[in-house]
Design a protein around this motif. Structure first.
Motif, PDB file in Angstrom:
ATOM      1  N   LEU A   7     -31.348  -4.275  35.164  1.00 40.23           N
ATOM      2  CA  LEU A   7     -30.281  -4.442  34.169  1.00 40.23           C
ATOM      3  C   LEU A   7     -30.695  -3.893  32.815  1.00 40.23           C
ATOM      4  O   LEU A   7     -29.930  -3.180  32.149  1.00 40.23           O
ATOM      5  CB  LEU A   7     -29.937  -5.925  34.026  1.00 40.23           C
ATOM      6  CG  LEU A   7     -28.700  -6.445  34.744  1.00 40.23           C
ATOM      7  CD1 LEU A   7     -28.592  -7.951  34.539  1.00 40.23           C
ATOM      8  CD2 LEU A   7     -27.433  -5.759  34.256  1.00 40.23           C
ATOM      9  N   LYS A   8     -31.906  -4.230  32.426  1.00 40.29           N
ATOM     10  CA  LYS A   8     -32.405  -3.781  31.119  1.00 40.29           C
ATOM     11  C   LYS A   8     -32.453  -2.252  31.065  1.00 40.29           C
ATOM     12  O   LYS A   8     -32.042  -1.636  30.068  1.00 40.29           O
ATOM     13  CB  LYS A   8     -33.798  -4.373  30.869  1.00 40.29           C
ATOM     14  CG  LYS A   8     -34.353  -4.081  29.488  1.00 40.29           C
ATOM     15  CD  LYS A   8     -35.707  -4.758  29.296  1.00 40.29           C
ATOM     16  CE  LYS A   8     -36.276  -4.444  27.911  1.00 40.29           C
ATOM     17  NZ  LYS A   8     -37.613  -5.063  27.713  1.00 40.29           N
ATOM     18  N   ARG A  11     -28.786  -0.873  30.934  1.00 39.85           N
ATOM     19  CA  ARG A  11     -28.173  -1.104  29.626  1.00 39.85           C
ATOM     20  C   ARG A  11     -28.692  -0.112  28.590  1.00 39.85           C
ATOM     21  O   ARG A  11     -27.965   0.285  27.681  1.00 39.85           O
ATOM     22  CB  ARG A  11     -28.466  -2.538  29.172  1.00 39.85           C
ATOM     23  CG  ARG A  11     -27.600  -3.583  29.874  1.00 39.85           C
ATOM     24  CD  ARG A  11     -27.734  -4.909  29.153  1.00 39.85           C
ATOM     25  NE  ARG A  11     -27.061  -5.982  29.865  1.00 39.85           N
ATOM     26  CZ  ARG A  11     -27.642  -7.109  30.249  1.00 39.85           C
ATOM     27  NH1 ARG A  11     -28.912  -7.320  30.006  1.00 39.85           N
ATOM     28  NH2 ARG A  11     -26.941  -8.037  30.878  1.00 39.85           N
ATOM     29  N   GLU A  16     -22.667   1.979  23.315  1.00 39.52           N
ATOM     30  CA  GLU A  16     -22.138   0.667  22.905  1.00 39.52           C
ATOM     31  C   GLU A  16     -20.714   0.410  23.383  1.00 39.52           C
ATOM     32  O   GLU A  16     -20.328  -0.720  23.665  1.00 39.52           O
ATOM     33  CB  GLU A  16     -22.180   0.543  21.370  1.00 39.52           C
ATOM     34  CG  GLU A  16     -23.384  -0.226  20.876  1.00 39.52           C
ATOM     35  CD  GLU A  16     -23.332  -0.435  19.371  1.00 39.52           C
ATOM     36  OE1 GLU A  16     -22.297  -0.920  18.874  1.00 39.52           O
ATOM     37  OE2 GLU A  16     -24.329  -0.100  18.702  1.00 39.52           O
ATOM     38  N   THR A  19     -18.554  -0.882  28.812  1.00 38.42           N
ATOM     39  CA  THR A  19     -18.756  -2.219  29.376  1.00 38.42           C
ATOM     40  C   THR A  19     -19.337  -2.098  30.779  1.00 38.42           C
ATOM     41  O   THR A  19     -18.874  -1.295  31.589  1.00 38.42           O
ATOM     42  CB  THR A  19     -17.420  -2.979  29.455  1.00 38.42           C
ATOM     43  OG1 THR A  19     -16.893  -3.108  28.139  1.00 38.42           O
ATOM     44  CG2 THR A  19     -17.591  -4.359  30.064  1.00 38.42           C
ATOM     45  N   LEU A  20     -20.341  -2.923  31.057  1.00 36.40           N
ATOM     46  CA  LEU A  20     -20.983  -2.924  32.370  1.00 36.40           C
ATOM     47  C   LEU A  20     -20.428  -4.046  33.238  1.00 36.40           C
ATOM     48  O   LEU A  20     -20.491  -5.227  32.875  1.00 36.40           O
ATOM     49  CB  LEU A  20     -22.494  -3.101  32.207  1.00 36.40           C
ATOM     50  CG  LEU A  20     -23.302  -3.341  33.495  1.00 36.40           C
ATOM     51  CD1 LEU A  20     -23.181  -2.146  34.445  1.00 36.40           C
ATOM     52  CD2 LEU A  20     -24.764  -3.629  33.172  1.00 36.40           C
ATOM     53  N   GLN A  40     -26.030 -10.991  31.561  1.00 39.74           N
ATOM     54  CA  GLN A  40     -24.836 -10.378  32.144  1.00 39.74           C
ATOM     55  C   GLN A  40     -23.759 -11.440  32.380  1.00 39.74           C
ATOM     56  O   GLN A  40     -24.044 -12.512  32.904  1.00 39.74           O
ATOM     57  CB  GLN A  40     -25.189  -9.692  33.474  1.00 39.74           C
ATOM     58  CG  GLN A  40     -24.040  -8.947  34.119  1.00 39.74           C
ATOM     59  CD  GLN A  40     -23.539  -7.767  33.293  1.00 39.74           C
ATOM     60  OE1 GLN A  40     -24.278  -7.189  32.497  1.00 39.74           O
ATOM     61  NE2 GLN A  40     -22.290  -7.400  33.492  1.00 39.74           N
TER      62      GLN A  40
END
Length: 220
Positions: A7-8, A11, A16, A19-20, A40
């Motif tokens: 995830l890190k 991201r 910016e 959206t994930l 998350q």
């Protein structure tokens, strides 16, 4: 820990404004919680029964997105809690969502799914169908849905030029219908294998599963 590290890393690649949606379909609650602990809060599912079970058992500040093909007779099961339905691919489905939302006195946010791939197995409307829907009096009378934007899936291929062309086509439809859909802000396109191209072509929401959680269990 691998989920949180994945995830890190993802991201770090997202602008910016993008959206994930972490696609947690077929994954156990423990995997969702690993991602949740990493911050998350938006998760995507493609089966209503599985999504409903997770909604009942997991933290209530999770936003659940329905990203799969939706059967009209199952809308009622997710209507009380779903945050966003990505795959609204017909006027009949839209009417059913509005009907179930009205019963609950809530507004359900939706994305209209466009067919942009060469694969006939993919769902979605063409541009003519889209315009017919959004110009109709019946559509404009619906009070319990909010169309937040468009969604589409590119052809599953290694040909990046083709994928890029399909995403670019969807972006052009998105831009051309903004006047007709004043609340349209989301362009949901891009998954684990092609999300970087999708972002380059204007995506504001990406749906990523295997790059976060590992390979999907195809037995489920």
């Amino acid at each position: 820990m691998a989920i949180q590290e994945n995830l890190k890393a993802i991201r770090a690649t997202l602008p910016e404004h993008v959206t994930l949606v972490a696609v947690s379909k077929t994954k156990p609650n423990t995997a969702v919680l690993d991602a949740y602990e990493a911050g998350q809060r938006i998760f995507g599912e493609n089966k209503i029964q599985e999504m409903t079970q997770k909604w009942e058992e997991l933290p209530k500040d999770i936003q659940w997105h329905m990203i799969g093909h939706v059967q009209r007779n199952k809308v009622k099961y997710m209507a009380p809690f779903v945050s966003l339905i990505h795959g609204v691919d017909s006027f009949k489905l839209l009417k059913e969502i509005n009907k179930q939302a009205e019963k609950l006195d809530r507004t359900i946010q939706c994305l209209l799914q466009m067919h942009i791939a060469e694969e006939s197995s993919k769902f979605g409307m063409d541009q003519e169908e889209l315009l017919t829907v959004i110009n109709s009096d019946e559509f404009n009378a619906m009070k319990n849905i909010k169309i937040n934007g468009l969604m589409g899936m590119a052809t599953f291929t290694d040909n990046k030029n083709q994928v890029r062309k399909e995403f670019r086509y969807l972006k052009s439809i998105f831009d051309s219908t903004k006047d007709l859909l004043p609340q349209s802000e989301i362009l949901s396109m891009g998954m684990s294998g092609d999300y970087k191209i999708a972002i380059e072509e204007g995506s504001t929401m990406v749906r990523i599963g295997s790059s976060i959680f590992g390979a999907r269990n195809y037995n489920q």
